[in-house]
Design a protein around this motif. Structure first.
Motif, mmCIF file in Angstrom:
data_model
loop_
_atom_site.group_PDB
_atom_site.id
_atom_site.type_symbol
_atom_site.label_atom_id
_atom_site.label_comp_id
_atom_site.label_asym_id
_atom_site.label_seq_id
_atom_site.Cartn_x
_atom_site.Cartn_y
_atom_site.Cartn_z
ATOM 1 N N VAL A 1 55.892 -22.432 31.977
ATOM 2 C CA VAL A 1 54.849 -23.299 31.725
ATOM 3 C C VAL A 1 53.419 -22.609 31.298
ATOM 4 C CG1 VAL A 1 53.532 -25.561 32.381
ATOM 5 C CG2 VAL A 1 55.802 -25.101 33.206
ATOM 6 N N GLU A 2 52.972 -22.991 30.267
ATOM 7 C CA GLU A 2 51.762 -22.575 29.909
ATOM 8 C C GLU A 2 50.472 -23.730 29.775
ATOM 9 O OE1 GLU A 2 51.115 -19.608 26.445
ATOM 10 O OE2 GLU A 2 50.298 -21.513 25.653
ATOM 11 N N PHE A 3 49.673 -23.250 30.588
ATOM 12 C CA PHE A 3 48.432 -24.063 30.745
ATOM 13 C C PHE A 3 47.203 -23.391 30.075
ATOM 14 C CE2 PHE A 3 47.641 -27.390 34.068
ATOM 15 C CZ PHE A 3 49.164 -27.963 33.990
ATOM 16 N N SER A 4 46.586 -24.128 29.127
ATOM 17 C CA SER A 4 45.408 -23.849 28.205
ATOM 18 C C SER A 4 44.305 -24.718 28.874
ATOM 19 C CB SER A 4 45.621 -23.867 26.856
ATOM 20 O OG SER A 4 46.670 -22.967 26.514
ATOM 21 N N LEU A 5 43.320 -24.158 29.436
ATOM 22 C CA LEU A 5 42.265 -24.927 30.028
ATOM 23 C C LEU A 5 41.015 -24.768 29.002
ATOM 24 C CD1 LEU A 5 41.471 -26.955 32.237
ATOM 25 C CD2 LEU A 5 41.089 -24.671 33.572
ATOM 26 N N THR A 6 40.296 -25.651 28.675
ATOM 27 C CA THR A 6 39.141 -25.749 27.943
ATOM 28 C C THR A 6 38.147 -26.446 28.507
ATOM 29 O OG1 THR A 6 40.448 -25.826 25.860
ATOM 30 C CG2 THR A 6 37.971 -26.274 25.399
ATOM 31 N N ILE A 7 37.067 -25.651 28.986
ATOM 32 C CA ILE A 7 35.955 -26.204 29.558
ATOM 33 C C ILE A 7 34.682 -26.228 28.677
ATOM 34 C CG2 ILE A 7 34.666 -25.741 31.851
ATOM 35 C CD1 ILE A 7 36.736 -24.110 32.784
ATOM 36 N N PRO A 8 34.381 -27.212 28.182
ATOM 37 C CA PRO A 8 32.966 -27.211 27.403
ATOM 38 C C PRO A 8 31.514 -27.043 28.276
ATOM 39 C CG PRO A 8 33.683 -29.442 27.675
ATOM 40 C CD PRO A 8 34.607 -28.419 28.170
ATOM 41 N N ASP A 9 30.789 -26.329 27.548
ATOM 42 C CA ASP A 9 29.364 -26.191 28.267
ATOM 43 C C ASP A 9 29.346 -25.446 29.309
ATOM 44 O OD1 ASP A 9 28.563 -29.460 27.018
ATOM 45 O OD2 ASP A 9 28.150 -27.541 26.066
ATOM 46 N N ASP B 1 32.578 -31.998 32.588
ATOM 47 C CA ASP B 1 32.801 -33.172 31.872
ATOM 48 C C ASP B 1 33.225 -32.551 30.443
ATOM 49 O OD1 ASP B 1 32.281 -35.271 33.663
ATOM 50 O OD2 ASP B 1 30.351 -35.536 32.880
ATOM 51 N N GLY B 2 34.440 -33.356 29.886
ATOM 52 C CA GLY B 2 35.103 -33.041 28.510
ATOM 53 C C GLY B 2 36.130 -31.879 28.698
ATOM 54 N N THR B 3 36.540 -31.449 29.961
ATOM 55 C CA THR B 3 37.539 -30.613 30.177
ATOM 56 C C THR B 3 38.791 -31.036 29.512
ATOM 57 O OG1 THR B 3 36.418 -29.474 31.905
ATOM 58 C CG2 THR B 3 38.653 -29.292 31.959
ATOM 59 N N SER B 4 39.617 -30.394 29.020
ATOM 60 C CA SER B 4 40.815 -30.680 28.544
ATOM 61 C C SER B 4 42.073 -29.528 29.029
ATOM 62 C CB SER B 4 40.999 -31.032 27.270
ATOM 63 O OG SER B 4 40.710 -29.696 26.351
ATOM 64 N N VAL B 5 43.092 -29.997 29.191
ATOM 65 C CA VAL B 5 44.444 -29.110 29.405
ATOM 66 C C VAL B 5 45.387 -29.128 28.394
ATOM 67 C CG1 VAL B 5 46.075 -28.621 31.180
ATOM 68 C CG2 VAL B 5 43.658 -29.326 31.991
ATOM 69 N N LYS C 1 34.546 -22.330 27.324
ATOM 70 C CA LYS C 1 35.420 -21.420 28.304
ATOM 71 C C LYS C 1 36.840 -21.599 28.099
ATOM 72 C CE LYS C 1 35.644 -18.905 32.482
ATOM 73 N NZ LYS C 1 34.803 -19.041 33.694
ATOM 74 N N MET C 2 37.492 -20.707 27.517
ATOM 75 C CA MET C 2 39.052 -21.036 27.182
ATOM 76 C C MET C 2 39.618 -20.077 28.434
ATOM 77 S SD MET C 2 39.194 -23.093 24.669
ATOM 78 C CE MET C 2 41.085 -22.676 24.018
ATOM 79 N N MET C 3 40.568 -20.834 29.251
ATOM 80 C CA MET C 3 41.356 -19.932 29.943
ATOM 81 C C MET C 3 43.058 -20.379 29.787
ATOM 82 S SD MET C 3 39.455 -19.977 33.738
ATOM 83 C CE MET C 3 38.990 -21.524 33.806
ATOM 84 N N LYS C 4 43.916 -19.428 29.580
ATOM 85 C CA LYS C 4 45.546 -19.580 29.252
ATOM 86 C C LYS C 4 46.180 -18.958 30.220
ATOM 87 C CE LYS C 4 46.816 -19.702 25.347
ATOM 88 N NZ LYS C 4 47.205 -19.259 23.691
ATOM 89 N N GLU C 5 47.009 -19.671 30.904
ATOM 90 C CA GLU C 5 47.645 -18.904 32.103
ATOM 91 C C GLU C 5 49.230 -19.333 31.821
ATOM 92 O OE1 GLU C 5 47.256 -16.290 33.760
ATOM 93 O OE2 GLU C 5 45.217 -15.958 33.323
ATOM 94 N N ARG C 6 50.224 -18.693 32.484
ATOM 95 C CA ARG C 6 51.480 -19.106 32.348
ATOM 96 C C ARG C 6 52.069 -19.270 33.814
ATOM 97 N NH1 ARG C 6 55.176 -16.608 27.746
ATOM 98 N NH2 ARG C 6 56.639 -18.415 28.630
ATOM 99 N N GLY C 7 52.818 -20.260 34.300
ATOM 100 C CA GLY C 7 53.336 -20.296 35.771
ATOM 101 C C GLY C 7 54.060 -21.367 36.094
#
Length: 191
Positions: free
Chosen positions: A32-40, A124-128, A56-62
């Motif tokens: 599974v790959e999770f790409s986390l986008t955290i605005p501001d 606020d505005g975080t998406s996965v 801020k963009m973070m991507k991990e597999r797990g």
């Protein structure tokens, strides 16, 4: 929703909350790959100048677990580099919206807009964005939506029951021991 708040056991699996049951899990490493986008995002402490905020963009597999209360992602412990995050715990009622994407080229994925928990490391505005590498995504999205709908329904029912348990209203004149004189009337007003 909180970043790195999930309690994990020795096998790097989440410890269930009280009355929590696992509905679905993808617990083979790196499927599974999770790409986390955290605005501001606040400025990063690792930047030479202190960072400048922005997205801020973070991507991990797990691995991924769906329970009757939350969606949990944990990164694998393997590898020489430290992951950008170790776990992500999302209460199902904190999922604001979901969008199933089917691109022309590439694998299907789902995007979840999330309401962050206070002091949970997100804004606020975080998406996965979730992608699977060993199976189709449609079954997962279907089960996630049904489980989320059930959680939201139960939360609304509990709120309605709380509203029904409010004390009965009585006017001040009909209450026992109440007088009909008003001490705080405006000047010149006779009751």
């Amino acid at each position: 929703m909180a970043l790195d708040w999930t309690m994990l056991d020795a096998r790097h699996q989440p410890i269930p909350l009280r009355d929590e049951t696992t509905i679905m899990s993808i617990d083979r490493d790196s499927q599974v790959e999770f790409s986390l986008t955290i605005p501001d995002a606040p400025p990063s402490g690792t930047a030479a100048t202190g960072g400048n905020g922005g997205v801020k963009m973070m991507k991990e597999r797990g691995k991924l677990w769906l329970t009757n209360k939350r969606l949990i992602f944990t990164t694998t412990k393997e590898g020489k580099t430290k992951p950008s995050f170790e776990s992500l715990s999302v209460p199902l009622d904190a999922i604001l919206s979901s969008k199933f994407e089917q691109p022309y080229f590439g694998a299907n994925f789902v995007v979840l807009d999330i309401k962050p928990s206070p002091d949970g490391g997100l804004t606020d505005g975080t998406s996965v964005e979730i992608r699977f590498y060993d199976r189709g995504l449609f079954e997962f999205v279907s089960v996630l939506e049904k489980t989320r709908e059930r959680v939201v329904y139960m939360k609304r029912q509990a709120a309605m029951e709380d509203d029904e348990n409010l004390p009965a209203y009585t006017s001040s004149g009909s209450a026992p021991g109440a007088s009909n004189s008003y001490a705080d009337t405006p000047p010149g007003y006779v009751a």
